[in-house]
Motif scaffolding. Structure first.
Motif, PDB file in Angstrom:
ATOM      1  N   THR A   1       0.814  -1.219   0.000  1.00  0.00           N
ATOM      2  CA  THR A   1       0.000   0.000   0.000  1.00  0.00           C
ATOM      3  C   THR A   1       0.848   1.268   0.000  1.00  0.00           C
ATOM      4  O   THR A   1       0.316   2.369   0.128  1.00  0.00           O
ATOM      5  N   THR A   2       2.148   1.121  -0.152  1.00  0.00           N
ATOM      6  CA  THR A   2       3.052   2.277  -0.166  1.00  0.00           C
ATOM      7  C   THR A   2       3.105   2.879  -1.570  1.00  0.00           C
ATOM      8  O   THR A   2       3.316   2.158  -2.544  1.00  0.00           O
ATOM      9  N   PRO A   3       2.906   4.198  -1.704  1.00  0.00           N
ATOM     10  CA  PRO A   3       3.087   4.821  -3.030  1.00  0.00           C
ATOM     11  C   PRO A   3       4.521   4.589  -3.503  1.00  0.00           C
ATOM     12  O   PRO A   3       5.464   4.743  -2.720  1.00  0.00           O
ATOM     13  N   ILE A   4       4.681   4.245  -4.765  1.00  0.00           N
ATOM     14  CA  ILE A   4       6.039   3.938  -5.216  1.00  0.00           C
ATOM     15  C   ILE A   4       6.934   5.176  -5.164  1.00  0.00           C
ATOM     16  O   ILE A   4       8.156   5.049  -5.090  1.00  0.00           O
ATOM     17  N   ALA A   5       6.317   6.360  -5.195  1.00  0.00           N
ATOM     18  CA  ALA A   5       7.105   7.586  -5.073  1.00  0.00           C
ATOM     19  C   ALA A   5       7.771   7.682  -3.703  1.00  0.00           C
ATOM     20  O   ALA A   5       8.750   8.424  -3.536  1.00  0.00           O
ATOM     21  N   ASN A   6       7.254   6.937  -2.714  1.00  0.00           N
ATOM     22  CA  ASN A   6       7.803   6.985  -1.354  1.00  0.00           C
ATOM     23  C   ASN A   6       8.877   5.932  -1.106  1.00  0.00           C
ATOM     24  O   ASN A   6       9.448   5.876  -0.013  1.00  0.00           O
ATOM     25  N   LEU A   7       9.127   5.069  -2.091  1.00  0.00           N
ATOM     26  CA  LEU A   7      10.162   4.046  -1.935  1.00  0.00           C
ATOM     27  C   LEU A   7      11.511   4.666  -2.276  1.00  0.00           C
ATOM     28  O   LEU A   7      11.762   5.053  -3.410  1.00  0.00           O
ATOM     29  N   THR A   8      12.373   4.755  -1.286  1.00  0.00           N
ATOM     30  CA  THR A   8      13.635   5.472  -1.442  1.00  0.00           C
ATOM     31  C   THR A   8      14.804   4.520  -1.684  1.00  0.00           C
ATOM     32  O   THR A   8      14.687   3.305  -1.504  1.00  0.00           O
ATOM     33  N   GLU A   9      15.919   5.087  -2.077  1.00  0.00           N
ATOM     34  CA  GLU A   9      17.133   4.293  -2.275  1.00  0.00           C
ATOM     35  C   GLU A   9      17.547   3.601  -0.981  1.00  0.00           C
ATOM     36  O   GLU A   9      17.981   2.446  -0.992  1.00  0.00           O
ATOM     37  N   THR A  10      17.408   4.302   0.128  1.00  0.00           N
ATOM     38  CA  THR A  10      17.776   3.718   1.423  1.00  0.00           C
ATOM     39  C   THR A  10      16.918   2.499   1.731  1.00  0.00           C
ATOM     40  O   THR A  10      17.420   1.470   2.188  1.00  0.00           O
ATOM     41  N   MET A  11      15.619   2.595   1.474  1.00  0.00           N
ATOM     42  CA  MET A  11      14.718   1.457   1.707  1.00  0.00           C
ATOM     43  C   MET A  11      15.108   0.282   0.813  1.00  0.00           C
ATOM     44  O   MET A  11      15.095  -0.873   1.247  1.00  0.00           O
ATOM     45  N   ILE A  12      15.459   0.573  -0.427  1.00  0.00           N
ATOM     46  CA  ILE A  12      15.860  -0.480  -1.370  1.00  0.00           C
ATOM     47  C   ILE A  12      17.117  -1.176  -0.875  1.00  0.00           C
ATOM     48  O   ILE A  12      17.196  -2.415  -0.837  1.00  0.00           O
ATOM     49  N   LYS A  13      18.108  -0.405  -0.488  1.00  0.00           N
ATOM     50  CA  LYS A  13      19.380  -0.974  -0.022  1.00  0.00           C
ATOM     51  C   LYS A  13      19.181  -1.825   1.226  1.00  0.00           C
ATOM     52  O   LYS A  13      19.735  -2.923   1.339  1.00  0.00           O
ATOM     53  N   GLU A  14      18.394  -1.322   2.153  1.00  0.00           N
ATOM     54  CA  GLU A  14      18.175  -2.057   3.404  1.00  0.00           C
ATOM     55  C   GLU A  14      17.406  -3.345   3.169  1.00  0.00           C
ATOM     56  O   GLU A  14      17.721  -4.372   3.769  1.00  0.00           O
ATOM     57  N   ARG A  15      16.390  -3.320   2.291  1.00  0.00           N
ATOM     58  CA  ARG A  15      15.609  -4.527   2.022  1.00  0.00           C
ATOM     59  C   ARG A  15      16.484  -5.575   1.312  1.00  0.00           C
ATOM     60  O   ARG A  15      16.441  -6.754   1.647  1.00  0.00           O
ATOM     61  N   HIS A  16      17.287  -5.142   0.364  1.00  0.00           N
ATOM     62  CA  HIS A  16      18.177  -6.074  -0.353  1.00  0.00           C
ATOM     63  C   HIS A  16      19.196  -6.683   0.596  1.00  0.00           C
ATOM     64  O   HIS A  16      19.455  -7.891   0.552  1.00  0.00           O
ATOM     65  N   SER A  17      19.743  -5.859   1.470  1.00  0.00           N
ATOM     66  CA  SER A  17      20.729  -6.352   2.436  1.00  0.00           C
ATOM     67  C   SER A  17      20.107  -7.352   3.394  1.00  0.00           C
ATOM     68  O   SER A  17      20.697  -8.395   3.714  1.00  0.00           O
ATOM     69  N   SER A  18      18.881  -7.063   3.851  1.00  0.00           N
ATOM     70  CA  SER A  18      18.182  -7.950   4.775  1.00  0.00           C
ATOM     71  C   SER A  18      17.871  -9.295   4.127  1.00  0.00           C
ATOM     72  O   SER A  18      18.101 -10.355   4.724  1.00  0.00           O
ATOM     73  N   LEU A  19      17.368  -9.275   2.907  1.00  0.00           N
ATOM     74  CA  LEU A  19      17.040 -10.512   2.212  1.00  0.00           C
ATOM     75  C   LEU A  19      18.287 -11.324   1.888  1.00  0.00           C
ATOM     76  O   LEU A  19      18.245 -12.557   1.861  1.00  0.00           O
TER      77      LEU A  19
END
Length: 395
Positions: A135-153
């Protein structure tokens, strides 16, 4: 009709059989629209020079929207119009700018022709690793969120982490060309998943190199023969499926949904319609494959080669039976190991590159001009198929 809006005046307006537009005497362009149903709405109705149709902007319903606030909104809207901004188009752009990841995913799937296996993979990734972003607008998905999710997975599965980000990257690329403003310009100009390339964070998990040895092929075939003699119809069918997968190198999704209407015993061929690259493929049967297909025909009574008693009519997931096969044969393998085994044996026999690509249903690159002139029919592929089959049986 132009009157000065007051509560007494607007409350006194009675609906008629037709829509009424009453103009405000104080703010040019502000109107009260009264429908036959009795609903009253404030609008800005303004003709703009150079445009055929007037701009018609809904402000809100009366009396929820007061006269004073309606006038303020009207003046703000008229100012935008004076500066060449269409408030209706602006509202559409603003709505698109708030589109959620789930909405993008739904639009993406509705417009892309994905194979069933790819579709299952995308859904699994989206619902398992990105479910909290739905339910998150894609405009709100930041580089930091991407990096953290990739690192976690990556702590759990480096391959799945990369796969997840490739799916997300595809969604952002889709959004960039799918959602545009009134001037046909992209709303989303940047793909934040690119940060993984900039920071060199992709895991780049190497391709597996496992395949069956000569001894393992022999043990596997012997086990399949034994299990067929003493087991239930489902396991019997899975054993035949595994053997055909080994002798063809084909993918699970391409084989399991094979129908009898696509098998030609007279020509000794079979055709795949559900393929990864979307192209129909006709292949020859070696003599050994012909024997297996004939056996399958004797053990089925519906439309599918690999019949199963379920809602689909064919085997969907052979994993549990394959685990039994592994245990009894003492040969650990994946279905892709069988594909690599087939390919490796074909290479040892010096099967031509284009012949092997066709057998495996691999697409050739657009810049490979020779491939465009190399048309191989099932008949021309039959010699290679027979050679590979005999090589496996001799082990």
């Amino acid at each position: 009709m132009k009157i000065r809006f007051t509560k007494e005046v607007l409350n006194a307006v009675e609906p008629s059989n037709q829509r009424q537009r009453i103009k405000d005497a104080k703010v040019e362009g502000l109107v009260l629209e009264v429908l036959p149903s009795g609903r009253k709405s404030f609008r800005v109705y303004k003709r703009v020079k150079g445009q055929k149709s007037p701009v018609n902007v809904t402000l809100g319903q009366y009396p929820s929207l007061t006269i004073e606030n309606a006038r303020k909104l009207a003046l703000s809207t008229l100012e935008k119009i004076a500066h060449g901004i269409n408030p209706n188009e602006q509202a559409k752009v603003e709505a698109k700018a708030q589109i959620t990841l789930h909405e993008v995913f739904h639009d993406y799937l509705s417009q892309k022709e994905l194979s069933q296996s790819s579709l299952r993979g995308y859904n699994q990734i989206f619902n398992t690793y990105l479910n909290d972003w739905h339910t998150t607008p894609i405009a709100n998905l930041t580089e930091t969120m991407i990096k953290e999710r990739h690192s976690s997975l990556s702590c759990t599965s480096r391959a799945q982490a990369d796969y997840c980000m490739r799916v997300l990257r595809a969604l952002f690329n889709f959004a960039q060309f799918e959602y545009k403003d009134s001037q046909d310009r992209p709303i989303y100009l940047y793909n934040p998943v690119k940060i993984l390339s900039h920071k060199r964070q992709w895991n780049h998990v190497p391709r597996k190199q496992t395949r069956l040895t000569h001894t393992e092929i022999k043990k596997l075939l012997e086990t399949l023969e034994v299990m067929r003699q003493e087991t239930d119809p489902f396991t019997f069918a899975v054993c035949d499926f595994v053997e055909i997968a080994l002798f063809t190198g084909l993918r699970k999704s391409e084989l399991l949904c094979l129908k009898w209407e696509d098998v030609d015993f007279n020509e000794q061929t079979f055709s795949l319609t559900e393929t990864k690259n979307g192209e129909k493929l006709e292949l020859p049967m070696s003599n050994h494959l012909l024997t297996i297909f004939q056996r399958r025909r004797e053990h089925t009574d519906n439309d599918y080669v690999f019949q199963a008693e379920n809602d689909y009519g064919y085997i969907r997931e052979p994993k549990k039976v394959i685990q039994k096969i592994e245990k009894q044969s003492e040969v650990n393998f994946t279905l892709h190991d069988l594909r690599r085994t087939f390919t490796s044996i074909a290479e040892q026999l010096r099967v031509g590159t284009y012949t092997l690509k066709r057998l495996l249903n691999h697409k050739t690159g657009r810049n490979d001009v020779t491939a465009g002139y190399t048309i191989l029919t099932a008949k021309e592929l039959s010699k290679a198929t027979e050679e590979i089959s005999l090589e496996m049986l001799s082990m």
